[in-house]
Design a protein around this motif. Structure first.
Motif, short mmCIF file in Angstrom:
data_model
loop_
_atom_site.label_atom_id
_atom_site.label_comp_id
_atom_site.label_asym_id
_atom_site.label_seq_id
_atom_site.Cartn_x
_atom_site.Cartn_y
_atom_site.Cartn_z
N LEU A 939 -48.71 58.38 -59.83
CA LEU A 939 -49.62 57.90 -58.78
C LEU A 939 -49.12 56.60 -58.18
CD1 LEU A 939 -53.11 58.63 -60.36
CD2 LEU A 939 -52.07 59.76 -58.40
N ILE A 940 -48.53 55.76 -59.00
CA ILE A 940 -47.97 54.50 -58.48
C ILE A 940 -46.87 54.80 -57.47
CG2 ILE A 940 -46.62 52.46 -59.10
CD1 ILE A 940 -48.11 52.52 -61.81
N CYS A 941 -45.99 55.73 -57.83
CA CYS A 941 -44.90 56.09 -56.92
C CYS A 941 -45.43 56.71 -55.64
CB CYS A 941 -43.94 57.05 -57.60
SG CYS A 941 -43.01 56.31 -58.96
N ALA A 942 -46.57 57.41 -55.72
CA ALA A 942 -47.12 58.10 -54.56
C ALA A 942 -48.14 57.25 -53.82
CB ALA A 942 -47.76 59.42 -55.00
N SER A 943 -48.03 55.94 -53.96
CA SER A 943 -48.94 55.05 -53.23
C SER A 943 -48.77 55.21 -51.72
CB SER A 943 -48.67 53.60 -53.63
OG SER A 943 -49.36 52.71 -52.79
N GLN A 944 -49.86 55.08 -50.99
CA GLN A 944 -49.79 55.17 -49.53
C GLN A 944 -49.05 53.99 -48.93
OE1 GLN A 944 -51.24 57.78 -47.49
NE2 GLN A 944 -51.14 58.73 -49.51
N VAL A 945 -49.01 52.87 -49.65
CA VAL A 945 -48.37 51.65 -49.16
C VAL A 945 -46.96 51.57 -49.75
CG1 VAL A 945 -48.51 49.14 -49.00
CG2 VAL A 945 -50.61 50.53 -49.02
N PRO A 946 -45.90 51.61 -48.94
CA PRO A 946 -44.53 51.62 -49.48
C PRO A 946 -44.23 50.46 -50.41
CG PRO A 946 -44.51 52.16 -47.15
CD PRO A 946 -45.92 51.75 -47.47
N SER A 947 -44.74 49.26 -50.10
CA SER A 947 -44.40 48.09 -50.93
C SER A 947 -45.01 48.17 -52.32
CB SER A 947 -44.88 46.81 -50.22
OG SER A 947 -46.28 46.84 -50.02
N ASN A 948 -46.03 49.03 -52.50
CA ASN A 948 -46.62 49.19 -53.82
C ASN A 948 -45.82 50.13 -54.72
OD1 ASN A 948 -48.74 47.48 -53.35
ND2 ASN A 948 -50.19 49.08 -52.80
N ARG A 949 -44.89 50.88 -54.13
CA ARG A 949 -44.10 51.80 -54.92
C ARG A 949 -42.94 51.06 -55.59
NH1 ARG A 949 -43.28 55.44 -49.63
NH2 ARG A 949 -45.49 55.63 -49.05
N PRO A 950 -42.68 51.34 -56.85
CA PRO A 950 -41.56 50.66 -57.52
C PRO A 950 -40.23 51.22 -57.04
CG PRO A 950 -42.50 52.32 -58.97
CD PRO A 950 -43.37 52.29 -57.73
N ASP A 951 -39.16 50.46 -57.27
CA ASP A 951 -37.83 51.00 -57.08
C ASP A 951 -37.55 52.02 -58.19
OD1 ASP A 951 -37.46 49.33 -54.93
OD2 ASP A 951 -36.58 47.75 -56.15
N MET A 952 -36.60 52.92 -57.95
CA MET A 952 -36.34 53.94 -58.96
C MET A 952 -35.79 53.34 -60.25
SD MET A 952 -37.60 56.64 -57.82
CE MET A 952 -37.18 57.47 -59.35
N GLU A 953 -35.03 52.27 -60.15
CA GLU A 953 -34.56 51.62 -61.37
C GLU A 953 -35.73 51.10 -62.18
OE1 GLU A 953 -31.56 48.69 -60.90
OE2 GLU A 953 -30.29 49.94 -59.66
N GLU A 954 -36.73 50.56 -61.48
CA GLU A 954 -37.92 50.09 -62.16
C GLU A 954 -38.66 51.26 -62.80
OE1 GLU A 954 -38.94 46.28 -59.26
OE2 GLU A 954 -39.87 48.21 -58.89
N PHE A 955 -38.71 52.41 -62.10
CA PHE A 955 -39.40 53.56 -62.67
C PHE A 955 -38.72 54.02 -63.95
CE2 PHE A 955 -40.13 57.99 -63.47
CZ PHE A 955 -41.48 58.14 -63.26
N VAL A 956 -37.38 54.05 -63.94
CA VAL A 956 -36.66 54.48 -65.15
C VAL A 956 -37.04 53.58 -66.31
CG1 VAL A 956 -34.38 54.66 -66.21
CG2 VAL A 956 -34.75 55.50 -63.89
N LEU A 957 -37.10 52.27 -66.05
CA LEU A 957 -37.49 51.34 -67.10
C LEU A 957 -38.92 51.59 -67.54
CD1 LEU A 957 -36.92 48.88 -68.83
CD2 LEU A 957 -37.57 47.43 -66.92
N MET A 958 -39.82 51.81 -66.56
CA MET A 958 -41.22 52.06 -66.90
C MET A 958 -41.38 53.37 -67.66
SD MET A 958 -43.41 50.78 -63.60
CE MET A 958 -42.47 51.67 -62.39
N HIS A 959 -40.62 54.39 -67.27
CA HIS A 959 -40.76 55.69 -67.92
C HIS A 959 -40.26 55.63 -69.35
CE1 HIS A 959 -41.73 59.89 -67.38
NE2 HIS A 959 -40.61 60.25 -67.98
N LYS A 960 -39.17 54.90 -69.56
CA LYS A 960 -38.69 54.74 -70.93
C LYS A 960 -39.73 53.99 -71.77
CE LYS A 960 -33.72 54.74 -70.00
NZ LYS A 960 -32.49 53.92 -69.98
#
Length: 985
Positions: A939-960
């Motif tokens: 849901l964070i990645c699918a935010s309507q506001v682009p600036s609220n979405r993390p970078d993919m590197e950040e997502f990898v860290l968050m997912h781990k």
């Protein structure tokens, strides 16, 4: 008898005078020799003359006065501070100055090491060699042989190395020691506290490590101690309170931990306590009030918790209080009103709550910083004259939860230099009274919900250097009065709804270094006068409605294309749009794209373009052109097919390839085949490309076929649709070869390509497991994936996409059909970078090519004023994550309704029923504590506001670290985005 004595004295006077003359000459000779070793660029020592009888009138030299019989006319002080001298310090020549008590050579350019011979100056009391270029270790002999007269030593601000010698404890008469700002290391000697006469110790800004040695209470004469900016660990000295004469304590910027020792309450004379930048814990003790002389308290950047003690209000001498960057909670105590001398209050970045404390304006404060807390309510300034109106210089209330309007009375702060109200929920308009802030340097109202226009009175803020109003709902035109802000260096009005032309008055702001006007509704042409801004380094007007010719000259000669993107009517070399050939964009239809019931968004965009930009006449002509194009392409394909059938088995080799291991085959009849590594002979020939039985699937960029090589392996070949693709072979090959160099375990490898004017193929590695879509939604494979497999698929896809973004490649077409599963169950992302092959890269063409990705497409595709960036991929990836976890399609079409997956999951999260959304085919065989955080990340990645979405590197860290909300390893700004979004749900 008296006459005899008088006669004797008269006879002895010449003898006494004669005996003094050599001594006087020793001082002159010693200083002349000392001067000979120096470089004196400004001739500061020109008055030093060897013919003088004594040096007492020389610059920088002082002698004992006539009242001193024994040392009359002997040099007592040598003060050469700030003389810009260089060279080595000639210590031997100074040894002749046997009565020298003060030697100061500070703030020069002396180099070399410290000579141990300095300790042989028997009368020396004060030695200052600070702020030079001295290096090497402090000689052990210097302290071991120091005289009983030595009182003060300063070697500060040099390049001294090594450890502090143990012999320091021998210098029992030492009262002041300053070795700050060097490169000294090692542990502090245990004998440090045996200097019973020591009053001031400064070892700050070095690399000392280990614990502070015990026994500080033995230095009972100590008045000032500074060990800041080292690498010291352990607890604060527990008996430091026994040094009851202490005035100044500075242990800041180390690695100290534990709580404040209670013995500190005895330090009733202490005026300054600085402990910031450590790892101290506990609450602010009530006994802090016993340190009644405190004027400065700095415990910032620690881990102090709990409420701010009311007892701080008892410190009536307090002038500066810095409690920032801790985890303090509750309200700011109103007892601080008793601190009538308080000038600076800094409690930013804590967890303070409650309403805005308007009572603080009753104090004569110069600085107020409450940023980064959880303060709520409206900002209220006292309506009547208060002390702060005339004294306040910094007001920072940013990053709170404040609401309401900015009070008009803000203009009463006549001395204000910084006004920061950013990142709150402030509404209403910008008050015209800001024009009265004629001493203010920074105004930051960004990231609020302000509306209305910029007041025309803004020009009254004549000292303004930084104006930030981005991310609001401001409208109207930019007032020309802003040209009166002649000191302005940075202006950010981005992400608003400003209209009208960009004022030519900006060209009068000659100090401007940065302008950001992006994502607004500005129109008209860019003023040519802007090229006169000689200091400008950043200029962004992207995504407006600007038109005409880009100015030439100044920063416009090197401006990046991204800074003017999103203005389709601009022309010039930067935007690659010739000004002499401006035409309406033609209709581009893809005869190979399938009609889908999912394509309503693309159909709407197409219909809008036809109605608004193409006349009926042009439409008819375009239709004829397309029909001819289809016929031509069909004929060329038939010819190519016939040619390949006849000669596929006997390709002619040709050289010339940019890849060291590539294989290139060229046939005059049908084009060029290039393999990036090794060789590939297709046993079934290129006939397989036309065989329906070998077709794996179709997409917006073309059909995909499987064929086998002579070695018995398979490859996947994508036959590209020619519509909209680049026609230049050179450009096509350059783009494809760049894609061929990309290697990542979670990306489908591009093995080679085939190019001819009528047929273009991409040769990819064949992934045997099929698409993720098939595994989730189709046939026997439907939803058979375990939770562990789904978790790894999401993480692997994220890694592949992050790698693309590191290479500045936007995928544009994230969806489950483009994620392939190999034999090991690992995901591989395909179809990346194909958008780079489009002749025109715009929203219309992309939406046509990726229309089957409806549901994954970020909302930016439908908004002309928002830039398409990597965050578009992040949105599609967020939807993909939800699809993997829930087993549902991004959009399900019912008889009379459309169920959007993102909305469905978000609503379930709001209602606390998110577990019901997780794929029922898992039959509960999954850890809820893992699944729900993954849903939230989607849901964070699918935010309507682009600036609220993390970078993919950040997502990898968050997912781990799927337990992100309890994990301290996540970068703070990532956590803030997550909390912001989940707070908004």
């Amino acid at each position: 008898m008296l006459l005899i004595n008088i006669f004797t004295v008269v006879l002895l006077v010449p003898v006494l005078v004669e005996s003094l003359e050599p001594a006087l000459n020793d001082d002159v000779l010693g200083l002349i020799v000392f001067k000979a070793d120096l470089v004196d660029p400004d001739a500061k020592l020109s008055s030093w003359n060897e013919d003088d009888e004594n040096p007492c009138n020389w610059v920088g030299v002082k002698c004992y006065p006539r009242t001193s019989r024994r040392s009359f006319n002997r040099v007592s002080e040598l003060l050469l501070t700030n003389f810009y001298l260089s060279g080595h310090i000639g210590t031997k020549s100074l040894l002749s100055l046997s009565f020298l008590s003060l030697l100061s050579l500070s703030n020069n350019n002396f180099t070399g090491s410290i000579s141990p011979l300095l300790s042989q100056l028997e009368s020396l009391r004060f030695l200052d060699l600070s702020q030079n270029g001295l290096s090497g270790p402090i000689p052990r002999e210097f302290f071991q042989q120091c005289t009983k007269s030595l009182r003060a030593v300063s070697f500060a601000n040099n390049y001294l190395t090594g450890s502090l010698p143990d012999s320091l404890s021998s210098c029992s008469s030492l009262e002041t020691l300053n070795l700050s700002s060097n490169q000294l290391s090692g542990q502090l000697p245990s004998g440090l506290w045996f200097l019973s006469s020591l009053r001031s110790l400064d070892l700050s800004d070095n690399q000392f490590e280990g614990e502070i040695p015990m026994g500080v209470e033995n230095s009972f004469a100590l008045k000032a101690i500074n060990l800041s900016q080292n690498k010291l660990t352990g607890l604060l000295p527990q008996n430091i309170g026994n040094c009851m004469l202490l005035r100044t304590i500075d242990f800041a910027d180390n690695f100290l931990y534990g709580s404040l020792p209670e013995s500190m309450r005895k330090l009733g004379f202490c005026t300054s306590l600085s402990l910031g930048g450590n790892s101290l814990t506990g609450e602010i003790p009530e006994w802090i009030a016993d340190m009644k002389s405190l004027e400065i308290i700095d415990i910032s950047a620690n881990n102090f918790s709990g409420l701010i003690s009311n007892s701080l209000g008892s410190l009536r001498s307090l002038k500066e209080m810095n409690l920032s960057k801790n985890v303090l909670t509750g309200r700011l105590p109103e007892s601080l009103l008793n601190c009538v001398n308080l000038m600076s209050l800094d409690v930013d970045h804590n967890l303070l709550t409650g309403g805005f404390p308007s009572w603080i304006f009753k104090l004569e404060l110069k600085r107020i910083s409450l940023s980064g807390n959880r303060l709520t309510g409206t900002v209220e300034f006292p309506p009547t004259a208060t002390a702060s109106y005339g004294t306040l210089q910094v007001l920072d209330l940013s990053f709170n939860l404040l609401s309401g309007e900015i009070p008009f009375i803000v203009g009463n702060f006549g001395s204000l230099q910084v006004l920061n109200l950013s990142s709150n929920s402030l509404t209403g308009s910008i008050p015209a009274s800001v024009g009265r802030l004629n001493t203010t340097l920074v105004i930051d109202f960004s990231h609020n919900q302000l509306n209305g226009s910029i007041p025309s009175d803004i020009g009254g803020a004549v000292s303004l250097q930084v104006l930030r109003l981005e991310n609001n709902f401001l409208t109207g035109i930019v007032p020309t009065g802003i040209e009166n802000c002649s000191s302005l260096t940075s202006l950010d009005l981005s992400r608003n709804n400003f209209t009208g032309p960009i004022p030519a008055a900006f060209s009068n702001l000659t100090n401007l270094e940065s302008i950001d006007l992006s994502i607004n509704q500005f129109n008209g042409s860019l003023p040519k006068q802007l090229t006169n801004l000689s200091h400008l380094s950043t200029f962004n007007v992207s995504y407006n409605h600007l038109q005409g010719v880009l100015p030439v000259g100044g920063f416009f000669n090197t401006i990046p294309a991204s800074s003017v993107a999103g203005n389709p009517s601009l022309c010039g070399s930067v935007v690659k749009h010739a000004c002499s050939d401006v035409h309406n964009k033609p209709i581009v239809l893809d005869p190979h794209s399938s009609d889908s019931s999912h394509g309503s968004l693309s159909s709407d965009i197409l219909h809008k373009r036809i109605v608004l930009s193409i006349s009926s006449f042009i439409a008819i002509g375009a239709g004829v052109f397309i029909a001819l194009g289809v016929v031509t392409v069909s004929i060329l394909n038939l010819l190519a097919r016939a040619s390949m059938e006849n000669s596929a088995a006997a390709p002619k080799k040709s050289g010339g390839d940019d890849f060291s291991h590539s294989h290139s085959t060229t046939e005059a009849n049908y084009g060029k085949l290039v393999m990036f590594s090794g060789h590939a002979d297709f046993t079934s020939g290129t006939q397989a490309l036309l065989n329906k039985d070998c077709e794996l699937g179709r997409a917006g960029f073309g059909a995909v076929y499987r064929t086998n090589t002579k070695e018995g392996s398979f490859v996947a070949i994508k036959k590209l649709n020619l519509s909209c693709l680049i026609k230049s072979r050179e450009i096509f090959e350059r783009e494809i070869k760049e894609l061929g160099q990309i290697s990542h375990p979670n990306l489908v490898a591009l093995l080679g390509y085939y190019w001819s004017p009528s047929l273009q193929l991409l040769i990819n590695e064949y992934i045997c497991g099929g698409s993720l879509y098939k595994h989730i939604h189709e046939g026997q494979s439907k939803s058979c994936l375990s939770w562990e497999e789904r978790f790894n698929i999401v993480l692997g896809t994220a890694k592949g996409l992050a790698h693309l973004h590191q290479l500045n490649i936007i995928h544009y077409n994230i969806k489950s059909t483009n994620v392939l599963i190999d034999g090991s169950g690992d995901p591989k992302l395909g179809d990346f970078g194909l958008a780079r092959l489009l002749l025109v890269l715009d929203r219309y063409t992309l939406s046509r090519k990726t229309q089957s990705a409806l549901g994954y497409m970020a909302p930016e595709f439908a908004c002309q004023t928002v830039k398409i960036t990597e965050k578009c991929d992040v949105y599609g990836f967020g939807i993909l994550t939800l699809e993997v976890v829930t087993g549902k399609r991004p959009a399900e079409y019912m008889e009379d309704d459309v169920v959007v997956l993102c909305d469905l999951v978000r609503r379930a999260l709001d209602e606390g029923s998110v577990e019901e959304c997780i794929d029922h085919n898992l039959h509960g065989n999954y850890p809820v504590e893992e699944a729900i955080p993954v849903v939230k990340l989607g849901l964070i990645c699918a935010s309507q506001v682009p600036s609220n979405r993390p970078d993919m590197e950040e997502f990898v860290l968050m997912h781990k670290n799927f337990f992100i909300f309890a994990s301290p390893s996540i970068p703070p700004h990532v956590g803030n985005n997550c909390f912001t979004l989940l707070g908004q749900k």
